[in-house]
Scaffold this active site. Structure first.
Site, short mmCIF file in Angstrom:
data_model
loop_
_atom_site.label_atom_id
_atom_site.label_comp_id
_atom_site.label_asym_id
_atom_site.label_seq_id
_atom_site.Cartn_x
_atom_site.Cartn_y
_atom_site.Cartn_z
CG HIS A 67 -0.21 0.06 2.53
ND1 HIS A 67 -0.12 -1.02 3.36
CD2 HIS A 67 0.45 1.06 3.15
CE1 HIS A 67 0.57 -0.69 4.44
NE2 HIS A 67 0.94 0.57 4.33
P1 TYD Z 1 -2.21 -3.89 7.50
O1 TYD Z 1 -2.42 -2.55 6.91
O2 TYD Z 1 -2.70 -5.08 6.75
O3 TYD Z 1 -0.68 -4.10 7.85
P2 TYD Z 1 0.55 -4.08 6.81
O4 TYD Z 1 0.50 -2.79 6.10
O5 TYD Z 1 1.73 -4.18 7.68
O6 TYD Z 1 0.42 -5.25 5.90
O7 TYD Z 1 -2.83 -3.89 8.96
C1 TYD Z 1 -3.25 -5.07 9.59
C2 TYD Z 1 -4.47 -4.76 10.44
O8 TYD Z 1 -4.13 -3.91 11.54
C3 TYD Z 1 -5.56 -4.06 9.66
O9 TYD Z 1 -6.80 -4.59 10.07
C4 TYD Z 1 -5.46 -2.62 10.11
C5 TYD Z 1 -4.93 -2.73 11.52
N1 TYD Z 1 -4.09 -1.59 11.96
C6 TYD Z 1 -4.54 -0.80 13.00
O10 TYD Z 1 -5.64 -0.98 13.55
N2 TYD Z 1 -3.73 0.21 13.44
C7 TYD Z 1 -2.53 0.45 12.87
O11 TYD Z 1 -1.82 1.39 13.30
C8 TYD Z 1 -2.09 -0.37 11.77
C9 TYD Z 1 -0.77 -0.12 11.09
C10 TYD Z 1 -2.90 -1.39 11.37
#
Ligand code: TYD
Length: 138
Positions: free
Chosen positions: A48
């Site tokens: 992303h």
């Molecule tokens: P995700 O965006 O998939 O992580 P990455 O970018 O590392 O692959 O995030 C995983 C889950 O955690 C998603 O449901 C969103 C949640 N999340 C939060 O609630 N707070 C945060 O600060 C972050 C980074 C993720």
């Protein structure tokens, strides 16, 4: 913009200490800290970009690889030291991979979690990165 940071290590005979301070060695006010650990072998995550968020990534334990893509080219950074960080701001696509079993990747962020700031579609990201590049060139 992506930049590698090197932090001063405050060490003495007891061991080492690193201090990260918003507005000082971290250029933005830190509003959120999260860390990724216990990552299963072979997992790749991220995929992303953000519209406005600024982040600094630090492998406080172990090792991982961060792929950054500005819509024009991709670069890989290996994070394997607590005194090294990767600053990412602007519309940059990021992927994280090759996590060691002991990897703890800490991320300092300029803003609270906001799903509306995410761009999770690669084509949408490339279009926005190119549009921002054009407007900055003018
Ligand atoms: P995700 O965006 O998939 O992580 P990455 O970018 O590392 O692959 O995030 C995983 C889950 O955690 C998603 O449901 C969103 C949640 N999340 C939060 O609630 N707070 C945060 O600060 C972050 C980074 C993720």
């Amino acid at each position: 913009m992506v930049e590698r940071l090197t932090f001063d290590v405050l060490g003495d005979e007891r061991g080492k200490l690193i201090s990260l301070e918003g507005g000082k060695n971290i250029s933005f006010d830190i509003n959120r800290v999260y860390y990724i650990y216990g990552t299963k072998r072979g997992v790749e995550r991220g995929f992303h970009a953000h519209k406005n968020l600024k982040q600094v990534l630090v492998a406080v334990s172990g090792k991982c690889t961060i792929v950054v893509d500005d819509g024009f080219s991709r670069t890989e950074f290996v994070l394997d030291s607590p005194n090294s960080g990767l600053y990412i701001e602007g519309v940059v696509w990021r992927e994280m991979k090759k996590f060691s079993d002991d990897s703890v990747l800490m991320v300092l962020a300029s803003d609270l979690y906001d799903e509306a700031d995410y761009i999770r579609d690669y084509e949408e990201f490339v279009n926005l990165a190119k549009a921002r590049n054009n407007s900055e060139a003018k």
